[in-house]
Design a protein around this motif. Structure first.
Motif, PDB file in Angstrom:
ATOM      1  N   THR A  87       0.932  -1.277  -0.010  1.00  0.00           N
ATOM      2  CA  THR A  87       0.023  -0.088  -0.073  1.00  0.00           C
ATOM      3  C   THR A  87       0.804   1.399  -0.124  1.00  0.00           C
ATOM      4  O   THR A  87       2.065   1.010   0.588  1.00  0.00           O
ATOM      5  N   THR A  88       0.603   2.231  -0.392  1.00  0.00           N
ATOM      6  CA  THR A  88       1.063   3.546  -0.412  1.00  0.00           C
ATOM      7  C   THR A  88       1.323   4.012   0.851  1.00  0.00           C
ATOM      8  O   THR A  88       2.429   5.081   0.940  1.00  0.00           O
ATOM      9  N   ASP A  89       0.829   3.554   1.981  1.00  0.00           N
ATOM     10  CA  ASP A  89       0.940   3.863   3.297  1.00  0.00           C
ATOM     11  C   ASP A  89       2.448   3.449   3.674  1.00  0.00           C
ATOM     12  O   ASP A  89       3.072   3.771   4.745  1.00  0.00           O
ATOM     13  N   TRP A  90       3.087   2.508   2.860  1.00  0.00           N
ATOM     14  CA  TRP A  90       4.390   1.870   3.201  1.00  0.00           C
ATOM     15  C   TRP A  90       5.430   2.915   2.554  1.00  0.00           C
ATOM     16  O   TRP A  90       6.480   2.618   3.169  1.00  0.00           O
ATOM     17  N   ILE A  91       4.983   3.757   1.865  1.00  0.00           N
ATOM     18  CA  ILE A  91       6.141   4.805   1.406  1.00  0.00           C
ATOM     19  C   ILE A  91       6.553   5.557   2.840  1.00  0.00           C
ATOM     20  O   ILE A  91       5.818   6.161   3.614  1.00  0.00           O
ATOM     21  N   THR A  92       7.973   5.553   2.921  1.00  0.00           N
ATOM     22  CA  THR A  92       8.297   6.442   4.063  1.00  0.00           C
ATOM     23  C   THR A  92       8.147   8.009   4.062  1.00  0.00           C
ATOM     24  O   THR A  92       8.056   8.311   2.827  1.00  0.00           O
ATOM     25  N   GLU A  93       8.383   8.528   5.145  1.00  0.00           N
ATOM     26  CA  GLU A  93       8.311   9.981   5.258  1.00  0.00           C
ATOM     27  C   GLU A  93       9.242  10.678   4.420  1.00  0.00           C
ATOM     28  O   GLU A  93       9.009  11.638   3.467  1.00  0.00           O
ATOM     29  N   GLU A  94      10.565   9.902   4.293  1.00  0.00           N
ATOM     30  CA  GLU A  94      11.621  10.724   3.511  1.00  0.00           C
ATOM     31  C   GLU A  94      11.328  10.283   1.917  1.00  0.00           C
ATOM     32  O   GLU A  94      11.493  10.964   1.212  1.00  0.00           O
TER      33      GLU A  94
END
Length: 163
Positions: A87-94
């Motif tokens: 899921t795109t929720d797994w993209i880190t803040e960085e």
């Protein structure tokens, strides 16, 4: 820290540095698709989750991760992990900041947002930050992005869709 821990850390670092072939400012770690790297019987095993089933970059990413591990001195193997799905929720803040700096609006949090999953979200311009934007096309340069235009600065940009 044991020798095995140091080796696993070194293997993780090698695999995590692999850039995404479609958005080269992001690494597989930034995207959250590198699920883990472990050593099993002397082989570095990288677990990778595709962003979606039909993603044309899956094989290229797996081969690049395997090559990075081999270049770091490891025998290597890739395990494709499909559950739970990415899921795109797994993209880190960085990773989200890298997308924004590259001119791509990062996705909204999707985990608890039906509206975000169906594209009914406000998309801020990655250049000027204005929320006065409009969708021009559901599909951009890849199926996971859409074309938008900022009404404030008039710049076109892509938005990484929420998945």
């Amino acid at each position: 820290m044991s020798v095995t821990d140091l080796s696993e850390t070194r293997a993780w670092e090698a695999a995590a540095a692999v850039p995404d072939p479609e958005i080269p400012v992001l690494t597989v770690a930034d995207l959250g698709i590198l699920r883990g790297v472990s050593l099993k019987d002397g082989v570095a095993v990288a677990r990778v989750t595709p962003t979606y089933t039909g993603c044309p970059a899956v094989l290229a990413i797996e081969l690049a991760v395997e090559a990075a591990l081999r270049d770091a001195g490891f025998d290597a193997r890739i395990e494709r992990v499909i559950s739970p799905p990415w899921t795109t929720d797994w993209i880190t803040e960085e990773g989200r900041e890298k997308l924004r700096a590259y001119g791509i609006a990062p996705p909204a949090a999707a985990g608890n947002s039906v509206r975000a999953l169906f594209g009914e979200t406000v998309v801020a311009c990655p250049r000027c930050g204005s929320e006065d934007t409009e969708k021009l096309s559901e599909f951009g340069s890849t199926p996971c992005k859409a074309h938008y235009r900022c009404k404030a600065c008039l710049e076109p940009f892509e938005h990484f869709k929420c998945i």
